[in-house]
Design a protein around this motif. Structure first.
Motif, PDB file in Angstrom:
ATOM      1  N   ARG A  45       0.598   8.700 -12.259  1.00 58.17           N
ATOM      2  CA  ARG A  45      -0.739   8.669 -11.643  1.00 58.17           C
ATOM      3  C   ARG A  45      -0.611   8.953 -10.161  1.00 58.17           C
ATOM      4  O   ARG A  45       0.203   8.339  -9.473  1.00 58.17           O
ATOM      5  CB  ARG A  45      -1.358   7.294 -11.863  1.00 58.17           C
ATOM      6  CG  ARG A  45      -2.796   7.167 -11.380  1.00 58.17           C
ATOM      7  CD  ARG A  45      -3.380   5.802 -11.724  1.00 58.17           C
ATOM      8  NE  ARG A  45      -2.778   4.716 -10.970  1.00 58.17           N
ATOM      9  CZ  ARG A  45      -3.163   4.340  -9.748  1.00 58.17           C
ATOM     10  NH1 ARG A  45      -4.140   4.978  -9.140  1.00 58.17           N
ATOM     11  NH2 ARG A  45      -2.572   3.336  -9.139  1.00 58.17           N
ATOM     12  N   LEU A  59      -1.555   8.812  -6.324  1.00 55.91           N
ATOM     13  CA  LEU A  59      -2.227   7.926  -5.380  1.00 55.91           C
ATOM     14  C   LEU A  59      -2.739   8.783  -4.229  1.00 55.91           C
ATOM     15  O   LEU A  59      -2.081   9.735  -3.821  1.00 55.91           O
ATOM     16  CB  LEU A  59      -1.257   6.854  -4.881  1.00 55.91           C
ATOM     17  CG  LEU A  59      -0.609   6.006  -5.984  1.00 55.91           C
ATOM     18  CD1 LEU A  59       0.330   4.969  -5.390  1.00 55.91           C
ATOM     19  CD2 LEU A  59      -1.660   5.337  -6.842  1.00 55.91           C
ATOM     20  N   HIS A  60      -3.905   8.423  -3.680  1.00 55.70           N
ATOM     21  CA  HIS A  60      -4.567   9.343  -2.753  1.00 55.70           C
ATOM     22  C   HIS A  60      -4.684   8.875  -1.311  1.00 55.70           C
ATOM     23  O   HIS A  60      -4.810   9.701  -0.410  1.00 55.70           O
ATOM     24  CB  HIS A  60      -5.961   9.699  -3.292  1.00 55.70           C
ATOM     25  CG  HIS A  60      -5.897  10.423  -4.590  1.00 55.70           C
ATOM     26  ND1 HIS A  60      -5.602  11.764  -4.687  1.00 55.70           N
ATOM     27  CD2 HIS A  60      -6.056   9.991  -5.857  1.00 55.70           C
ATOM     28  CE1 HIS A  60      -5.595  12.129  -5.944  1.00 55.70           C
ATOM     29  NE2 HIS A  60      -5.866  11.074  -6.679  1.00 55.70           N
ATOM     30  N   GLY A  61      -4.682   7.607  -1.036  1.00 53.59           N
ATOM     31  CA  GLY A  61      -4.890   7.153   0.334  1.00 53.59           C
ATOM     32  C   GLY A  61      -3.797   6.217   0.807  1.00 53.59           C
ATOM     33  O   GLY A  61      -3.171   5.507   0.003  1.00 53.59           O
ATOM     34  N   ASP A  74      -4.092   3.476   2.307  1.00 57.67           N
ATOM     35  CA  ASP A  74      -4.453   2.078   2.083  1.00 57.67           C
ATOM     36  C   ASP A  74      -4.561   1.712   0.608  1.00 57.67           C
ATOM     37  O   ASP A  74      -4.842   0.563   0.267  1.00 57.67           O
ATOM     38  CB  ASP A  74      -5.777   1.756   2.785  1.00 57.67           C
ATOM     39  CG  ASP A  74      -5.650   1.848   4.297  1.00 57.67           C
ATOM     40  OD1 ASP A  74      -4.553   1.549   4.814  1.00 57.67           O
ATOM     41  OD2 ASP A  74      -6.630   2.226   4.957  1.00 57.67           O
ATOM     42  N   GLU A  75      -4.342   2.687  -0.273  1.00 64.11           N
ATOM     43  CA  GLU A  75      -4.428   2.432  -1.710  1.00 64.11           C
ATOM     44  C   GLU A  75      -3.265   1.531  -2.143  1.00 64.11           C
ATOM     45  O   GLU A  75      -2.117   1.760  -1.753  1.00 64.11           O
ATOM     46  CB  GLU A  75      -4.383   3.751  -2.480  1.00 64.11           C
ATOM     47  CG  GLU A  75      -4.643   3.595  -3.960  1.00 64.11           C
ATOM     48  CD  GLU A  75      -4.785   4.940  -4.676  1.00 64.11           C
ATOM     49  OE1 GLU A  75      -4.749   4.917  -5.905  1.00 64.11           O
ATOM     50  OE2 GLU A  75      -4.928   5.983  -4.008  1.00 64.11           O
ATOM     51  N   PRO A  76      -3.560   0.502  -2.946  1.00 67.04           N
ATOM     52  CA  PRO A  76      -2.474  -0.364  -3.407  1.00 67.04           C
ATOM     53  C   PRO A  76      -1.558   0.360  -4.395  1.00 67.04           C
ATOM     54  O   PRO A  76      -2.009   1.199  -5.171  1.00 67.04           O
ATOM     55  CB  PRO A  76      -3.190  -1.531  -4.094  1.00 67.04           C
ATOM     56  CG  PRO A  76      -4.611  -1.165  -4.189  1.00 67.04           C
ATOM     57  CD  PRO A  76      -4.871   0.064  -3.376  1.00 67.04           C
ATOM     58  N   VAL A  77      -0.282   0.024  -4.340  1.00 67.25           N
ATOM     59  CA  VAL A  77       0.702   0.589  -5.259  1.00 67.25           C
ATOM     60  C   VAL A  77       0.866  -0.403  -6.401  1.00 67.25           C
ATOM     61  O   VAL A  77       1.351  -1.509  -6.202  1.00 67.25           O
ATOM     62  CB  VAL A  77       2.059   0.809  -4.555  1.00 67.25           C
ATOM     63  CG1 VAL A  77       3.106   1.291  -5.539  1.00 67.25           C
ATOM     64  CG2 VAL A  77       1.903   1.782  -3.400  1.00 67.25           C
ATOM     65  N   THR A  83       0.845  -1.198   0.000  1.00 62.21           N
ATOM     66  CA  THR A  83       0.000   0.000   0.000  1.00 62.21           C
ATOM     67  C   THR A  83       0.880   1.247   0.000  1.00 62.21           C
ATOM     68  O   THR A  83       2.091   1.170   0.219  1.00 62.21           O
ATOM     69  CB  THR A  83      -0.904   0.048   1.246  1.00 62.21           C
ATOM     70  OG1 THR A  83      -0.067   0.190   2.402  1.00 62.21           O
ATOM     71  CG2 THR A  83      -1.790  -1.186   1.364  1.00 62.21           C
ATOM     72  N   VAL A  84       0.257   2.397  -0.214  1.00 57.55           N
ATOM     73  CA  VAL A  84       0.978   3.663  -0.152  1.00 57.55           C
ATOM     74  C   VAL A  84       1.630   3.817   1.219  1.00 57.55           C
ATOM     75  O   VAL A  84       2.795   4.212   1.325  1.00 57.55           O
ATOM     76  CB  VAL A  84       0.043   4.854  -0.462  1.00 57.55           C
ATOM     77  CG1 VAL A  84       0.733   6.182  -0.191  1.00 57.55           C
ATOM     78  CG2 VAL A  84      -0.446   4.792  -1.904  1.00 57.55           C
TER      79      VAL A  84
END
Length: 145
Positions: A117, A119-121, A123-126, A33-34
């Motif tokens: 792109r 990424l915003h959160g 928990d967002e996957p990378v 994740t991020v």
């Protein structure tokens, strides 16, 4: 069997020519994740910068200091990117610095870009591809507002 993938993370600050934050290579396999990526990158940055404690503190503060941190320091009388010269800064704590960087990301102090792109959160996957560069871009307020 999970495929190990190494990505290069670069820290950037608009308006600064020299890259003070070292580019680091960290693992970013499936499920990363991020928040994981920030933690790994900061730990590696601390490891590379730790030999010079004062410079390490300045570089980390430039990249991860939040607007709230700046306001709190200003209210106390001065905003400082380094501790007073008469004291040797404490050794950097990679875990504490990673937590501070995650909080700074959450407060919008810097953005994370993978393959162009954003990424915003946390928990967002990378989803990076081999050879792709990840950029931690310090967000700087525009003059006048």
């Amino acid at each position: 069997m999970a495929v190990e993938m190494i990505v290069e993370v670069r820290g950037r600050i608009p308006g600064r020519d020299r890259g003070e934050m070292p580019a680091v290579r960290v693992e970013a396999g499936p499920g990363t994740t991020v928040g994981d990526l920030i933690g790994r990158a900061v730990a590696e940055q601390v490891r590379l910068l730790a030999a010079d404690r004062a410079q390490c503190r300045v570089v980390l503060d430039r990249q991860y200091l939040t607007a709230d941190d700046i306001r709190a320091q200003a209210a106390a009388g001065a905003v400082r990117l380094r501790e007073p010269a008469q004291r040797e800064p404490a050794p950097p704590d990679a875990g504490a610095e990673a937590a501070r960087a995650r909080a700074a990301f959450g407060k919008g102090a810097f953005a994370v870009f993978v393959g162009g792109r954003q990424l915003h959160g946390l928990d967002e996957p990378v989803a990076a591809r081999p050879g792709e560069v990840v950029v931690f871009l310090r967000l700087v307020p525009l003059a006048g507002g």
